[in-house]
Design a protein around this motif. Structure first.
Motif, short mmCIF file in Angstrom:
data_model
loop_
_atom_site.label_atom_id
_atom_site.label_comp_id
_atom_site.label_asym_id
_atom_site.label_seq_id
_atom_site.Cartn_x
_atom_site.Cartn_y
_atom_site.Cartn_z
N GLY A 38 6.63 7.46 -22.02
CA GLY A 38 6.63 8.87 -22.34
C GLY A 38 6.12 9.60 -23.79
O GLY A 38 6.21 10.58 -24.17
N LEU A 39 5.37 8.68 -24.29
CA LEU A 39 4.55 8.87 -25.71
C LEU A 39 3.68 10.21 -25.30
O LEU A 39 2.92 9.96 -24.26
N ASP A 40 3.08 10.76 -26.43
CA ASP A 40 1.93 11.72 -26.22
C ASP A 40 0.82 10.87 -26.16
O ASP A 40 0.84 9.75 -26.58
N GLY A 41 -0.52 11.69 -25.80
CA GLY A 41 -1.47 10.85 -25.59
C GLY A 41 -2.09 10.34 -27.06
O GLY A 41 -2.49 9.11 -26.93
N GLN A 42 -1.96 10.83 -28.02
CA GLN A 42 -2.32 10.53 -29.32
C GLN A 42 -1.69 8.98 -29.65
O GLN A 42 -2.22 8.07 -30.07
N ARG A 161 -14.38 15.38 -27.41
CA ARG A 161 -14.02 16.81 -27.90
C ARG A 161 -13.63 17.63 -26.99
O ARG A 161 -13.26 18.75 -27.55
N THR A 162 -13.91 17.39 -25.77
CA THR A 162 -13.53 18.62 -24.90
C THR A 162 -12.35 18.30 -23.66
O THR A 162 -12.00 19.13 -23.09
N GLN A 163 -12.30 16.96 -23.73
CA GLN A 163 -11.19 16.67 -22.80
C GLN A 163 -9.84 15.99 -23.49
O GLN A 163 -10.08 15.49 -24.79
N GLY A 164 -8.90 15.68 -22.51
CA GLY A 164 -7.65 15.18 -23.25
C GLY A 164 -7.87 13.83 -23.26
O GLY A 164 -8.85 13.29 -22.86
N ASP A 165 -6.63 13.25 -23.81
CA ASP A 165 -6.59 11.70 -23.92
C ASP A 165 -6.62 11.13 -22.75
O ASP A 165 -7.41 9.95 -22.48
N THR A 167 -7.99 11.71 -20.09
CA THR A 167 -9.61 11.84 -19.41
C THR A 167 -10.27 10.81 -20.28
O THR A 167 -11.03 10.14 -19.48
N TRP A 168 -10.00 10.83 -21.58
CA TRP A 168 -10.85 9.81 -22.28
C TRP A 168 -10.66 8.43 -22.00
O TRP A 168 -11.69 7.67 -21.85
N VAL A 169 -9.37 7.96 -21.64
CA VAL A 169 -9.14 6.67 -21.22
C VAL A 169 -9.91 6.30 -20.06
O VAL A 169 -10.39 5.44 -19.73
N ALA A 170 -9.68 7.38 -19.03
CA ALA A 170 -10.24 7.12 -17.68
C ALA A 170 -11.88 7.06 -17.86
O ALA A 170 -12.66 6.14 -17.39
N PHE A 171 -12.31 7.87 -18.54
CA PHE A 171 -13.85 7.84 -18.91
C PHE A 171 -14.25 6.27 -19.42
O PHE A 171 -15.23 5.83 -18.78
N ARG A 172 -13.39 5.92 -20.27
CA ARG A 172 -13.76 4.53 -20.74
C ARG A 172 -13.79 3.40 -19.64
O ARG A 172 -14.37 2.55 -19.93
N GLY A 173 -12.78 3.58 -18.93
CA GLY A 173 -12.79 2.63 -17.59
C GLY A 173 -14.08 2.91 -16.95
O GLY A 173 -14.80 1.85 -16.49
N GLY A 174 -14.26 4.08 -16.42
CA GLY A 174 -15.60 4.53 -15.59
C GLY A 174 -16.95 3.71 -16.41
O GLY A 174 -17.78 3.43 -15.65
N LEU A 175 -17.05 3.92 -17.70
CA LEU A 175 -18.05 3.52 -18.09
C LEU A 175 -18.23 1.99 -18.29
O LEU A 175 -19.57 1.65 -18.01
N TRP A 176 -17.33 1.29 -18.20
CA TRP A 176 -17.55 -0.08 -18.08
C TRP A 176 -18.12 -0.43 -16.29
O TRP A 176 -19.13 -1.35 -16.56
N ILE A 177 -17.60 0.41 -15.55
CA ILE A 177 -18.37 0.05 -14.14
C ILE A 177 -19.75 0.57 -14.35
O ILE A 177 -20.58 0.10 -13.64
N ALA A 178 -19.97 1.82 -15.08
CA ALA A 178 -21.45 2.30 -15.09
C ALA A 178 -22.19 1.03 -15.65
O ALA A 178 -23.50 1.05 -15.54
N SER A 179 -21.59 0.77 -16.85
CA SER A 179 -22.58 -0.52 -17.77
C SER A 179 -22.84 -1.51 -16.57
O SER A 179 -23.98 -2.03 -17.08
N ALA A 180 -21.76 -2.03 -16.08
CA ALA A 180 -22.18 -3.25 -14.99
C ALA A 180 -23.22 -2.71 -13.96
O ALA A 180 -24.14 -3.61 -13.99
#
Length: 210
Positions: A38-42, A161-165, A167-180
């Motif tokens: 239950g911690l906040d995103g930060q 800068r525009t999305q929450g934590d 979303t950024w973590v999900a983006f980081r996971g999607g980026l690995w797939i995009a990189s592959a």
């Protein structure tokens, strides 16, 4: 490719599996801290950074054991992950972890794109013994990856800068797939410019670490 290509492919697969495992461990740690504790995103990001630092160190060790050397790209990405991970823990500021992607990919883009007018292609020096392609191929590969890294840096800036934590973590996971996927796509380009096509080249992974 050289005669050692089967071993090189195996080592590459092991390294990418370790890198992907490190990313999964980071994302799992964030999910546990965020949704179970239950911690906040930060705060969840800061706590998950402990896992990131450990996983990045392990990835570098495994890479060295497997290849008997520290390959340049994994060393750069792993080094950035360790440095910015430690800074995040010291200053308790997850923003440092987020801008790591921008700085890392931005620097890679500058180096690659900046090498084009000089006709000095970094990938040729890093991979010339494993992939035999024409200078036109090296130039095209350098341009493609330079633009890719620049795009990642820009998109990362927009997302964090525009999305929450979450979303950024999900983006980081999607980026690995995009990189592959991007790396696999480059195989077709490499095949067109092979000088000696005795074996299919391994994709060059553009992002081998958090």
């Amino acid at each position: 490719m050289t005669e050692s290509s089967p071993a090189a492919a195996r080592n590459s697969n092991i390294r990418q599996a370790v890198d992907f495992g490190a990313l999964l461990a980071f994302m799992a740690a964030y999910a546990v801290n965020r949704f179970v504790r239950g911690l906040d995103g930060q705060e969840a990001l800061v706590q998950a950074t402990w896992v990131l630092v450990g996983a990045s160190a392990l990835a570098l060790i495994v890479g060295y054991v497997v290849e008997k050397r520290l390959a340049p790209l994994p060393l750069i990405t792993g080094g950035f992950a360790l440095i910015f991970g430690v800074l995040t823990l010291v200053f308790h500021d997850p923003t440092l972890l987020k801008i790591k992607l921008t700085i890392q990919n931005g620097l890679l883009a500058v180096v690659l794109l900046g090498s084009l007018p000089l006709k000095k292609y970094p990938f040729k020096y890093l991979l010339g013994d494993a992939i035999k392609i024409t200078d036109l191929g090296w130039r095209g590969l350098t341009l493609r990856y330079g633009l890719y890294f620049a795009a990642v840096a820009i998109v990362n800036e927009i997302v964090w800068r525009t999305q929450g934590d979450d979303t950024w973590v999900a983006f980081r996971g999607g980026l690995w797939i995009a990189s592959a996927a991007f790396g696999i796509w480059q195989v077709f380009f490499i095949m067109k410019h092979l000088i000696k096509d005795d074996a299919e080249p391994d994709p060059v992974s553009p992002d081998t670490g958090l």
